[in-house]
Scaffold this active site. Structure first.
Site, short mmCIF file in Angstrom:
data_model
loop_
_atom_site.label_atom_id
_atom_site.label_comp_id
_atom_site.label_asym_id
_atom_site.label_seq_id
_atom_site.Cartn_x
_atom_site.Cartn_y
_atom_site.Cartn_z
N PRO A 6 0.78 -1.30 -0.03
CA PRO A 6 0.02 -0.14 0.02
C PRO A 6 0.88 1.37 -0.03
CG PRO A 6 -0.92 -1.39 1.68
CD PRO A 6 0.43 -2.10 1.20
N LEU A 7 0.54 2.26 -0.64
CA LEU A 7 0.71 3.55 -0.69
C LEU A 7 -0.43 4.45 0.07
CD1 LEU A 7 2.91 5.98 -1.42
CD2 LEU A 7 1.70 6.06 -3.35
#
Length: 126
Positions: free
Chosen positions: A2-3
């Site tokens: 995830p960003l």
């Protein structure tokens, strides 16, 4: 993978901002199957003139403590996992730094695995 991007109004302490990042990361680890060390997070702070929101959209009362959390992740998780993530983020950020549930806006952006390069110009998942 995830960003995570977090947006909020300027003026919160470093400890407050760190508590947000720590809480979101912990929620992703506990409810979203994110592996340890998968940590890519940003906080953007805005002047009031650059931070607009619907104060009562969908009947939810928001104020200037609103935190907008956008998580970009692979499109591999179930709806149940997503709901668990949202609930866990709200729970943890309610504990520390004490954000009201109404002031936590979460947006999940799902992408294909080949849309990531973690370095070296290689699509590690593709």
């Amino acid at each position: 993978m995830p960003l995570t991007r977090v947006a909020l109004l300027k003026g919160k302490s470093r400890a407050y901002r760190k508590a947000i990042l720590d809480g979101v990361y912990k929620a992703m680890r506990e409810a979203f199957d994110v592996p340890e060390g998968d940590l890519f997070m940003l906080i953007d702070e805005y002047k009031p003139s650059n931070f607009l929101y619907g104060e009562t959209y969908l009947g939810i009362e928001r104020d200037d403590d609103l935190v907008i959390i956008q998580i970009t992740a692979n499109n591999t998780r179930t709806t149940e996992k997503k709901k668990a993530l949202y609930a866990k983020i709200v729970e943890l950020l309610g504990e520390d730094p004490g954000i009201k549930p109404e002031n936590i806006f979460i947006n999940l952006v799902e992408v294909q695995k080949e849309n990531w390069s973690f370095g070296n110009g290689i699509a590690q998942y593709g």
